[in-house]
Enzyme design. Structure first.
Site, PDB file in Angstrom:
ATOM      1  CG  HIS A   1      -0.284   0.107   2.455  1.00 12.69           C
ATOM      2  ND1 HIS A   1      -0.279   1.611   3.107  1.00 12.69           N
ATOM      3  CD2 HIS A   1      -0.215  -0.540   3.523  1.00 12.69           C
ATOM      4  CE1 HIS A   1       0.193   1.390   4.457  1.00 12.69           C
ATOM      5  NE2 HIS A   1       0.276   0.059   4.600  1.00 12.69           N
TER       6      HIS A   1
ATOM      7  CG  ASP B   1       2.326   1.611   8.041  1.00 14.66           C
ATOM      8  OD1 ASP B   1       1.634   0.918   7.264  1.00 14.66           O
ATOM      9  OD2 ASP B   1       1.302   1.583   9.051  1.00 14.66           O
TER      10      ASP B   1
ATOM     11  CD  GLU C   1      -2.929  -1.198   4.820  1.00 12.91           C
ATOM     12  OE1 GLU C   1      -2.695  -2.064   5.664  1.00 12.91           O
ATOM     13  OE2 GLU C   1      -3.075   0.175   5.281  1.00 12.91           O
ATOM     14  CD  GLU C   2      -2.129   2.936   7.215  1.00 10.62           C
ATOM     15  OE1 GLU C   2      -2.812   1.945   8.011  1.00 10.62           O
ATOM     16  OE2 GLU C   2      -0.988   2.707   7.111  1.00 10.62           O
TER      17      GLU C   2
ATOM     18  CG  ASP D   1       1.601  -3.112   5.583  1.00  9.01           C
ATOM     19  OD1 ASP D   1       2.307  -1.945   5.728  1.00  9.01           O
ATOM     20  OD2 ASP D   1       0.480  -3.097   5.756  1.00  9.01           O
TER      21      ASP D   1
ATOM     22  CG  HIS E   1      -0.754   3.994  12.283  1.00  4.50           C
ATOM     23  ND1 HIS E   1      -2.021   3.422  12.338  1.00  4.50           N
ATOM     24  CD2 HIS E   1      -0.268   3.479  11.196  1.00  4.50           C
ATOM     25  CE1 HIS E   1      -2.250   2.696  11.312  1.00  4.50           C
ATOM     26  NE2 HIS E   1      -1.160   2.570  10.566  1.00  4.50           N
TER      27      HIS E   1
END
Length: 472
Positions: free
Chosen positions: A123, A135, A169-170, A198, A285
């Site tokens: 992603h 990420d 994706e998130e 990922d 994140h």
């Protein structure tokens, strides 16, 4: 990687500037069995990361799927691929995606058998908290450099290779879900395996492989095994990244990951280094997921493992007939319902009282405590190029019988030939991997059948999981 939230679409809004990559020594030790695959230059992978970081810096500090930062990321990857000779398509996500999300990016190398497609995906979007370098800049950049390396090497191709960079994706695996949903059943059947990448550069990371015992995972595991890494199953990432979209349609999947917010165990720290009881990615994140949040050694090992897998699956290495076993046994982990298994398919499910070997579903044959016979079957084609082929499976035998007399039996058959017989006398406390030789069936299509039979008293349950066909 998508976080599992109680409320869908929850995200942080923290703006972050750019950083610089640390000078970490790369690990490019070639494996003994990877001579045909090139060494992917990790400095070039890092250069792609730097471009993605700069894009985020020019666009409010992030590359969320609905932002200009994401669209500029698509433009960068697309430009590099087109210049290398790829057929590149932007696929708008017209249903299921967050409003305003940018497109998926699909790139196909126009050589090899178009009826046998191997997909490699990552992603390209991130969360709004920061630039998303691990990420998932890490997976996106490694995938891009692998695509460019394939184009530069331009080898003779046996099968078709398709790369994908997913949107949204998130927010729920939305881009990849839309892509697979949009394919006809005929087009889905052409995809023999999908590989997902990922978070492959976590600073306190481990070495994890999705569905590590599957046929699809075999070349990925072989490469990391050759480096002595002792990889483990990616339990943290199960159902949380784009491979899950393909699994939902019965397409075999695997992939590399180095971990997110879960904490490294003492045993993992002992074999991989790093800090026990600390998250694999302390910046998951978060605003600190910058260029300084990259484990270059892990990134290098993953990038080279991708190349090894690609070469094994799709490149004509000149070694004779193909023995590509990926996906030969469909839904061997039973995670995608019951198809194409036939017979006593009610035995397949997420049963209470007993665990699966991996995932949540398995086939629980017998265990009734009364006279009964239950079996499941599917038809499998053993590739003609397999001089050695084995059917591997994990079996847990749980019994109330005692002693060494075989009262309840489990058999494995290919066609009408019994290849293995086990019984209550082989019972143990957990799953054991077992194998039967299918080399004699190379080039043939054969029906594989697992059968459990019990006598009239005292139960024996035969718990079957992770059935794969392997080369060797």
């Amino acid at each position: 990687m998508k976080r599992r939230f109680a409320v869908a679409g929850l995200s942080l809004a923290v703006v972050l500037g750019c950083g610089t990559l640390p000078a970490v020594a790369a690990d490019s030790a070639p494996a003994a069995n990877t001579a045909a695959a090139p060494d992917v230059d990790v400095t070039k992978v890092r250069a792609h990361l730097s471009e993605l970081s700069a894009i985020a810096g020019r666009n409010g500090g992030n590359r969320r799927s609905t932002t200009q930062g994401y669209r500029d990321s698509v433009a960068y990857v697309k430009g590099r691929l087109q210049a290398a000779g790829y057929t590149v398509t932007e696929q708008p996500c017209t249903s299921g995606c967050t409003s305003g999300a940018g497109p998926n990016l699909i790139a196909e190398w126009p050589k090899g058998d178009a009826n046998n497609v191997y997909m490699f995906g990552a992603h390209l979007d991130g969360v709004s908290a920061g630039p998303g370098m691990n990420d998932n800049g890490s997976g996106s950049a490694a995938l891009l450099e692998n695509a460019l390396t394939l184009a530069q090497q331009n080898p003779a191709m046996r099968n078709r290779v398709r790369f994908a960079w997913w949107t949204d994706e998130e927010q729920g695996l939305n881009g990849s879900d839309f892509y697979v949903r949009s394919l006809s059943s005929t087009e889905r059947a052409k995809i023999k395996a999908y590989y997902n990448f990922d978070m492959i550069a976590s600073t306190n990371g481990g070495y994890f492989i999705n569905h590590i015992t599957s046929s699809a995972a075999a070349p990925m595991k072989a490469y990391w095994d050759s480096l002595g890494l002792q990889p483990e199953e990616n339990t943290e990432g199960a159902g949380r990244s784009d491979d899950y979209s393909f699994e939902q349609y019965g397409i075999p999947t695997s992939g590399y990951a180095m971990g997110a917010s879960a904490r490294k165990t003492s045993a993992q720290a002992a074999k991989w280094g790093g800090t026990a009881s600390r998250a694999y990615d302390p910046c998951y994140h978060s605003s600190c997921d910058t260029l300084t949040n990259i484990n270059t050694t892990g990134l290098d090992r993953a990038s080279d493992g991708i190349a090894h897998t690609l070469w094994q699956r799709a490149v004509d290495t000149g070694t004779g007939g193909s023995c590509d076993t990926a996906g030969a046994v469909a839904n061997g982990g039973f995670e995608s319902g019951t198809s194409p298994w036939t017979g006593t398919t009610g035995a397949i499910g997420a049963h209470s009282g007993q665990p699966a070997h991996s995932g949540s579903r398995f086939a629980w044959l017998a265990g009734n405590g009364s006279t009964s016979t239950e079996s499941i079957s599917q038809t499998v084609t053993v590739p003609a190029g397999c001089s050695r082929a084995s059917l591997n499976y994990w079996l847990h035998i749980d019994t109330d019988e005692s002693g060494s007399t075989a009262y309840d039996r489990f058999t494995v058959k290919a066609g009408g030939t019994t290849l293995a017989t086990l019984s209550n006398a082989n019972a143990g406390s957990g799953y054991v991997q077992r194998s039967v030789d299918l080399s004699a069936y190379a080039g043939q299509t054969v029906t594989l059948t697992f059968t459990a039979s019990e006598d009239r008293s005292l139960q024996t349950g035969f718990l079957l999981d992770d059935v794969t066909l392997q080369n060797g």
